[in-house]
Design an enzyme around this catalytic site. Structure first.
Site, short mmCIF file in Angstrom:
data_model
loop_
_atom_site.label_atom_id
_atom_site.label_comp_id
_atom_site.label_asym_id
_atom_site.label_seq_id
_atom_site.Cartn_x
_atom_site.Cartn_y
_atom_site.Cartn_z
N ASP A 31 0.85 4.07 8.43
CA ASP A 31 -0.52 4.44 8.07
C ASP A 31 -1.08 3.47 7.04
O ASP A 31 -2.29 3.43 6.85
CB ASP A 31 -0.54 5.87 7.51
CG ASP A 31 -1.94 6.31 7.13
OD1 ASP A 31 -2.84 6.27 8.00
OD2 ASP A 31 -2.16 6.69 5.95
N TYR B 193 -6.37 12.17 4.81
CA TYR B 193 -7.82 12.31 5.02
C TYR B 193 -8.23 13.63 5.65
O TYR B 193 -9.19 13.67 6.42
CB TYR B 193 -8.32 11.15 5.87
CG TYR B 193 -9.04 10.08 5.08
CD1 TYR B 193 -8.62 9.73 3.81
CD2 TYR B 193 -10.14 9.42 5.61
CE1 TYR B 193 -9.28 8.75 3.10
CE2 TYR B 193 -10.80 8.44 4.90
CZ TYR B 193 -10.37 8.10 3.64
OH TYR B 193 -11.02 7.13 2.93
N SER C 34 -9.01 5.15 -3.71
CA SER C 34 -7.98 4.15 -3.97
C SER C 34 -8.41 2.72 -3.67
O SER C 34 -7.77 1.77 -4.13
CB SER C 34 -6.71 4.47 -3.18
OG SER C 34 -6.98 4.49 -1.78
N HIS D 10 -4.79 4.14 7.13
CA HIS D 10 -4.69 4.74 5.79
C HIS D 10 -5.48 6.05 5.73
O HIS D 10 -6.29 6.27 4.84
CB HIS D 10 -5.19 3.77 4.72
CG HIS D 10 -4.67 4.07 3.34
ND1 HIS D 10 -4.55 3.10 2.38
CD2 HIS D 10 -4.27 5.23 2.76
CE1 HIS D 10 -4.09 3.64 1.26
NE2 HIS D 10 -3.91 4.94 1.48
N ASP E 48 14.91 9.67 -5.45
CA ASP E 48 13.89 9.40 -6.46
C ASP E 48 14.58 8.94 -7.74
O ASP E 48 14.89 9.75 -8.61
CB ASP E 48 13.05 10.66 -6.72
CG ASP E 48 11.74 10.35 -7.41
OD1 ASP E 48 11.78 9.64 -8.44
OD2 ASP E 48 10.68 10.80 -6.94
N GLU F 73 -4.43 -4.47 2.76
CA GLU F 73 -5.58 -3.76 3.34
C GLU F 73 -6.87 -4.21 2.65
O GLU F 73 -6.89 -4.46 1.45
CB GLU F 73 -5.42 -2.25 3.14
CG GLU F 73 -4.28 -1.62 3.91
CD GLU F 73 -4.10 -0.15 3.55
OE1 GLU F 73 -4.98 0.43 2.87
OE2 GLU F 73 -3.09 0.43 3.93
N ARG G 20 1.86 3.42 0.19
CA ARG G 20 1.16 2.16 -0.09
C ARG G 20 1.76 1.05 0.77
O ARG G 20 2.97 0.94 0.92
CB ARG G 20 1.28 1.79 -1.57
CG ARG G 20 0.49 2.69 -2.52
CD ARG G 20 -1.01 2.44 -2.37
NE ARG G 20 -1.80 3.14 -3.37
CZ ARG G 20 -2.35 4.34 -3.20
NH1 ARG G 20 -2.17 4.98 -2.05
NH2 ARG G 20 -3.06 4.88 -4.16
#
Length: 369
Positions: free
Chosen positions: A231, A257, A45, A253, A147, A236, A207
């Site tokens: 996070d 991971y 990303s 971020h 949503d 960034e 994000r």
């Protein structure tokens, strides 16, 4: 074939090395000249795949991102140039589910909460949001799903954002978009931040630009600060350092991971590139992963919240990630954010740990039964 891949993408040599020349490089600082003679570009990303980056790409026929989101890739440009594109939807949803579960348990310890009966709102009810909702329900929480695009498409059981923002815990799992009726840039804006009450908890593992970080700082510096888990950050790898002391859990971020999540991302691109090149899929995901340090525990009773927290820490210690982040920020090192991501220790998913004896509740929380 020549493959250029982000250096933080695991298993590229194992998957591509026997039939391609593999070159790795830092994804954030890729330069146009590095794409000369490259047939396939594999990114994450942090790489902006745009006209500037591809200006010297003379052989590029395939671009893949080992991520769920695609907002960093100009897919229209690729289509116009006849460059095939692939992503990895859902590859790290389990890892993010683990992260949010660990965060919820840390928040509960901090606030002396029993999570059962508390309300969690998931804003963005796609792959990742649904995984987070499942974990929360496994803890006995009541889950609200928000949503608007899904609601407009006819999905049922959803709430609007105003109702979602009344929950005890609000977790964001949306892509970053800047236009249209459901743009998510600064979805959590100053007016919405000001309307929240002091006992609420906010989690952002999607994000950074979805939250107005300066508006959050103003709220945190006032008399009724919120409990924050962050996070991701605006701009960034730069970030609003003044906000960090007001955040309960701060990480770089890395929510998605896990070793398994990153492996799934790379493997999705391996399959896509095999299809693109009409090659057989000769490798399997399971053969890439090493055995976990702890593979099973024996339980005599169904674990309570405190025991679930101990079991999570056996696999993933979110407080260590928070401590590493704060040390990196305090060091003054300009590139600490990217260094933490590059040097991130192999983190296994909760599913690598099997419950033996009493297995009720294991799978809904992400463990193996």
């Amino acid at each position: 074939m020549k493959v250029l891949a982000d250096e933080n993408m695991p298993f590229v040599h194992e998957l591509f090395g026997d039939w391609a020349e593999v070159v790795t490089a830092p994804g954030r600082t890729l330069r146009p000249e590095q794409l000369r003679g490259v047939d396939a570009l594999l990114v994450r990303s942090i790489t902006q795949v745009n006209e500037a980056l591809l200006s010297e790409a003379d052989r590029l026929g395939f671009v893949g991102t080992a991520t769920i989101g695609c907002d960093h890739v100009d897919t229209g440009l690729l289509a116009r140039r006849g460059i095939a594109f692939a992503s990895a939807p859902g590859c790290n949803k389990v890892a993010v589910g683990d992260y949010v579960l660990a965060a919820l348990l840390r928040v509960a310890a901090h606030k002396q909460w029993q999570l059962a009966g508390k309300t969690l709102a998931v804003i963005g009810a796609g792959n990742t949001g649904s995984e987070v909702a499942r974990r929360a329900e496994g803890l006995g929480m009541r889950v609200l799903r928000c949503d608007p695009p899904l609601a407009e498409a006819g999905a049922s059981g959803l709430v609007d954002i105003d109702q979602a923002l009344t929950a005890d815990v609000i977790s964001f799992h949306v892509p970053i978009t800047h236009e249209g009726p459901y743009a998510t840039h600064h979805l959590l804006n100053r007016p919405r931040i000001e309307r929240l009450h002091a006992q609420q908890v906010l989690i952002n593992a999607c994000r950074g630009d979805v939250w107005d970080n300066h508006a959050l700082l103003a709220r945190q510096q006032g008399g009724s600060p919120l409990t924050l888990v962050m996070d991701v950050w605006e701009h960034e790898p730069l970030l609003l350092a003044e906000l960090v002391p007001h955040v309960l859990i701060a990480t770089a971020h890395i929510a998605g991971y896990s070793l398994e999540g990153k492996a799934r991302g790379t493997f999705a691109l391996y399959r896509a590139l095999c299809d693109h090149g009409e090659r057989p899929v000769a490798r399997h995901l399971d053969e890439l992963l090493p055995a976990p340090e702890v593979s099973a525990v024996s339980l005599n009773d169904r674990p309570d919240q405190a025991m679930v927290a101990r079991l999570v820490r056996l696999v993933y210690d979110i407080e260590q990630d928070d401590a590493n982040f704060r040390r990196g920020l305090a060091s003054g090192e300009a590139s600490f954010f990217d260094r933490l991501r590059k040097d991130y220790a192999d983190r296994r998913e909760l599913g690598s740990l099997q419950w033996c004896g009493v297995t009720e509740g294991a799978e809904v929380l992400g463990f193996k039964a």
